[in-house]
Design a protein around this motif. Structure first.
Motif, mmCIF file in Angstrom:
data_model
loop_
_atom_site.group_PDB
_atom_site.id
_atom_site.type_symbol
_atom_site.label_atom_id
_atom_site.label_comp_id
_atom_site.label_asym_id
_atom_site.label_seq_id
_atom_site.Cartn_x
_atom_site.Cartn_y
_atom_site.Cartn_z
ATOM 1 N N LYS A 1 0.835 -1.202 0.000
ATOM 2 C CA LYS A 1 0.000 0.000 0.000
ATOM 3 C C LYS A 1 0.874 1.258 0.000
ATOM 4 C CE LYS A 1 -4.046 -2.082 0.397
ATOM 5 N NZ LYS A 1 -5.103 -1.962 -0.637
ATOM 6 N N ILE A 2 2.166 1.093 -0.226
ATOM 7 C CA ILE A 2 3.100 2.213 -0.210
ATOM 8 C C ILE A 2 2.880 3.079 -1.445
ATOM 9 C CG2 ILE A 2 5.549 2.835 -0.349
ATOM 10 C CD1 ILE A 2 6.113 0.246 1.232
ATOM 11 N N GLY B 1 -12.954 0.906 3.807
ATOM 12 C CA GLY B 1 -13.011 2.082 4.667
ATOM 13 C C GLY B 1 -11.954 2.101 5.748
ATOM 14 N N ILE B 2 -11.100 1.055 5.785
ATOM 15 C CA ILE B 2 -9.989 1.002 6.739
ATOM 16 C C ILE B 2 -8.699 1.177 5.949
ATOM 17 C CG2 ILE B 2 -8.810 -0.342 8.505
ATOM 18 C CD1 ILE B 2 -11.440 -1.933 8.844
ATOM 19 N N HIS B 3 -7.954 2.220 6.250
ATOM 20 C CA HIS B 3 -6.775 2.572 5.456
ATOM 21 C C HIS B 3 -5.597 2.917 6.357
ATOM 22 C CE1 HIS B 3 -9.390 3.049 1.892
ATOM 23 N NE2 HIS B 3 -10.234 3.654 2.723
ATOM 24 N N TYR B 4 -4.400 2.698 5.833
ATOM 25 C CA TYR B 4 -3.215 3.243 6.486
ATOM 26 C C TYR B 4 -3.237 4.764 6.337
ATOM 27 C CZ TYR B 4 -1.170 -1.475 6.432
ATOM 28 O OH TYR B 4 -0.920 -2.804 6.630
ATOM 29 N N VAL C 1 -15.030 9.571 11.677
ATOM 30 C CA VAL C 1 -13.656 9.117 11.444
ATOM 31 C C VAL C 1 -13.030 8.666 12.759
ATOM 32 C CG1 VAL C 1 -11.358 9.801 10.654
ATOM 33 C CG2 VAL C 1 -13.400 10.688 9.487
ATOM 34 N N ILE C 2 -12.404 7.493 12.722
ATOM 35 C CA ILE C 2 -11.610 6.997 13.846
ATOM 36 C C ILE C 2 -10.154 6.953 13.402
ATOM 37 C CG2 ILE C 2 -11.139 5.074 15.404
ATOM 38 C CD1 ILE C 2 -13.803 6.228 16.030
ATOM 39 N N VAL C 3 -9.279 7.593 14.175
ATOM 40 C CA VAL C 3 -7.842 7.559 13.914
ATOM 41 C C VAL C 3 -7.193 6.737 15.007
ATOM 42 C CG1 VAL C 3 -5.736 8.903 13.634
ATOM 43 C CG2 VAL C 3 -7.922 9.829 12.815
ATOM 44 N N ASP D 1 -17.261 5.382 9.958
ATOM 45 C CA ASP D 1 -17.414 5.234 8.515
ATOM 46 C C ASP D 1 -16.059 5.155 7.825
ATOM 47 O OD1 ASP D 1 -20.298 5.689 8.679
ATOM 48 O OD2 ASP D 1 -19.766 7.768 9.094
ATOM 49 N N LEU D 2 -15.033 5.597 8.549
ATOM 50 C CA LEU D 2 -13.685 5.657 7.983
ATOM 51 C C LEU D 2 -12.694 5.491 9.131
ATOM 52 C CD1 LEU D 2 -12.257 6.220 5.244
ATOM 53 C CD2 LEU D 2 -12.290 8.649 5.840
ATOM 54 N N VAL D 3 -11.721 4.595 8.938
ATOM 55 C CA VAL D 3 -10.718 4.328 9.974
ATOM 56 C C VAL D 3 -9.333 4.497 9.374
ATOM 57 C CG1 VAL D 3 -9.757 2.620 11.569
ATOM 58 C CG2 VAL D 3 -12.230 2.714 11.178
ATOM 59 N N PHE D 4 -8.481 5.236 10.082
ATOM 60 C CA PHE D 4 -7.099 5.395 9.652
ATOM 61 C C PHE D 4 -6.163 4.756 10.663
ATOM 62 C CE2 PHE D 4 -9.031 9.286 7.678
ATOM 63 C CZ PHE D 4 -8.987 8.795 6.377
ATOM 64 N N LEU D 5 -5.261 3.909 10.181
ATOM 65 C CA LEU D 5 -4.262 3.258 11.024
ATOM 66 C C LEU D 5 -3.004 4.107 11.009
ATOM 67 C CD1 LEU D 5 -4.757 -0.444 9.859
ATOM 68 C CD2 LEU D 5 -5.988 0.830 11.630
#
Length: 488
Positions: free
Chosen positions: A224-225, A266-269, A297-299, A403-407
């Motif tokens: 995913k780079i 909806g889950i992304h780096y 959004v969850i970070v 609705d959207l998660v960032f790792l």
């Protein structure tokens, strides 16, 4: 010092910010720097402390008391000369460095530290305004060639130093513009990319050649780079075409969170999200951009990268933003007698947090929940730390809408396939193994191949990358010429 008693007479003055309602409407920088009079007063706070711990607290060992004194005396031109003697890019560090020098300031023992970062920011901005920053091409050329892989702060610092030593330097960057994670990791509202562009022009005038859109080696098939390369070159080609090769790529392998539901859309780096926005800000069209408009959004991750996701999501118009941190909430004020002059653990609230964000501490993600293949929520549990081990708090599970998660939990290592393609040995953390000591180093097990920055030490600060780039340049210069006049 120009004002020996200044630290007793003047209070610390922080740089200003534009109002939240104004700044979240765009991606421009919003920090209001010190003017000349304010910078003079802040420089006067620098104590005649005898042992300037700030110098050693700064990874590039900036000569801080000296440039503070010069600013106090109004000698700005010599101040930038002193600053540039240790730091190639103070406009980067003056904006995005967390300022470990200020944590080490002697005044910080029992008062507010000298505003070193704000003074540095003022010096370099004044230098650009006055046209004091000029190319420094070498007087003679050595005939030696060096390839630098990666155009982040480590690669840029090394390339500039090596070019000034007279070597022919070519920088290879897989993406379409120079800057590495400075370009496609740091949001524009923290550092506009014009600062990189004018340094590139300076370096080109010094003889550095930039080749963008060129991938060295290959990325993992499922990577995913960020990669906007249009051509590639092999390690063997680099080794045959150049007298030395310096690997200075970033630690781009993001830490994953392998819990149930990870496969949901909806889950992304974080580093899928942030580069896209910077590319759009540069005027490029991008299909399928990840957007936070109207979303919950969850970070996950409480560091700077997570904060950058918060700020970008707010600018998109997110409905809500919540940031998770696994560790307990730190104290608002550090125990200075215990921690000084080292970097303290304390609650740090960024400008992005102030723009709108709920922060949850001591919380772990148990599961991602979804419907029809898309994430709809995050199942969490509260945790406590007992004897150094994380223990879940019984009965504390809850579900938060998402609705959207960032790792954004940091980076584990540089890209392994690149190191493997060169045959470079790795340490137990997956970084390039290149020992550094007082005699130099930075050389890998592969002849004439060196490594620096995140590639060698793992995820770190921009200021550490600049230090490593400068020191690696000296090591390469010694390798090529038998000796070096570049600063250590």
């Amino acid at each position: 010092m120009g004002k020996v008693t200044g630290f007793m007479e003047y209070e610390r003055l922080e740089e200003g910010y534009e109002p939240v309602a104004t700044r979240v409407k765009g991606y421009k920088e919003f920090v209001i720097g010190l003017n000349a009079d304010q910078a003079k007063i802040q420089s006067a706070r620098c104590m005649d402390c005898g042992t300037p711990f700030c110098n050693s607290g700064c990874p590039v060992n900036n000569i801080i008391p000296d440039f503070n004194d010069l600013v106090y005396r109004g000698d700005w031109k010599n101040a930038i000369t002193v600053l540039h003697s240790t730091n190639n890019f103070p406009e980067f560090t003056g904006r995005i460095c967390p300022a470990p020098c200020e944590a080490a300031c002697t005044l910080n023992v029992n008062d507010d530290a000298v505003g070193i970062k704000s003074i540095e920011h003022a010096i370099i901005d004044r230098a650009w305004e006055e046209d004091w920053v000029k190319p420094q091409p070498p007087k003679t050329r050595t005939g030696k060639t060096v390839a630098v892989v990666g155009s982040g702060p480590a690669g840029l610092a090394a390339a500039q130093q090596l070019a000034r030593a007279g070597h022919a330097v070519t920088v290879f960057e897989k993406n379409d513009r120079v800057g590495g994670l400075l370009r496609y990791g740091i949001p524009d509202f923290k550092m506009e990319k014009s600062h990189i562009d004018r340094r590139v022009k300076q370096m080109e005038a010094e003889g550095v050649v930039f080749r963008t859109g060129v991938l060295v080696a290959e990325l993992p098939a499922d990577s995913k780079i960020t990669n906007w390369a249009k051509e590639s070159i092999s390690p063997d080609e680099l080794k045959s075409q150049f007298d030395a090769v310096l690997l200075a790529g970033g630690a781009e392998t993001s830490r994953d969170l392998p819990v149930p539901g990870r496969e949901l859309a909806g889950i992304h780096y974080a580093m899928e999200f942030l580069p896209q926005q910077n590319k759009v800000n540069a005027g490029d069209k991008l299909k399928g951009q990840i957007r936070a408009d109207g979303k919950h959004v969850i970070v996950i991750g409480g560091g700077d990268t997570g904060s950058d996701c918060v700020g970008t999501s707010n600018r998109h118009g997110a409905k809500s933003v919540t940031q998770f941190e696994l560790m307990p909430q730190p104290p608002e004020v550090e125990d200075r007698p215990l921690t000084w002059p080292y970097w303290p653990i304390k609650l740090r609230t960024s400008s992005s947090h102030e723009e709108g964000c709920e922060r949850e501490f001591a919380i772990a993600t148990k599961e991602f929940l979804g419907e029809k293949g898309k994430v709809t929520g995050v199942k969490t549990v509260r945790v406590e730390w007992q004897g150094g081990k994380m223990v879940e708090v019984a009965g504390s599970e809850q579900v938060l809408k998402a609705d959207l998660v960032f790792l954004a939990m940091g980076f584990v290592a540089p890209v392994a396939t690149v190191l493997d393609a060169f045959g470079v040995a790795k340490d137990n953390r997956g970084n390039a193994k290149a020992t550094v000591d007082f005699t130099g180093g930075y050389q890998t097990n592969v002849p004439k191949v060196f490594a620096a920055g995140d590639m060698r030490r793992g995820q770190s600060l921009v200021v550490w990358a600049i230090r490593e780039g400068r020191q690696a340049a000296r090591a390469v210069d010694e390798f090529l010429m038998g000796e070096s006049e570049l600063p250590r």
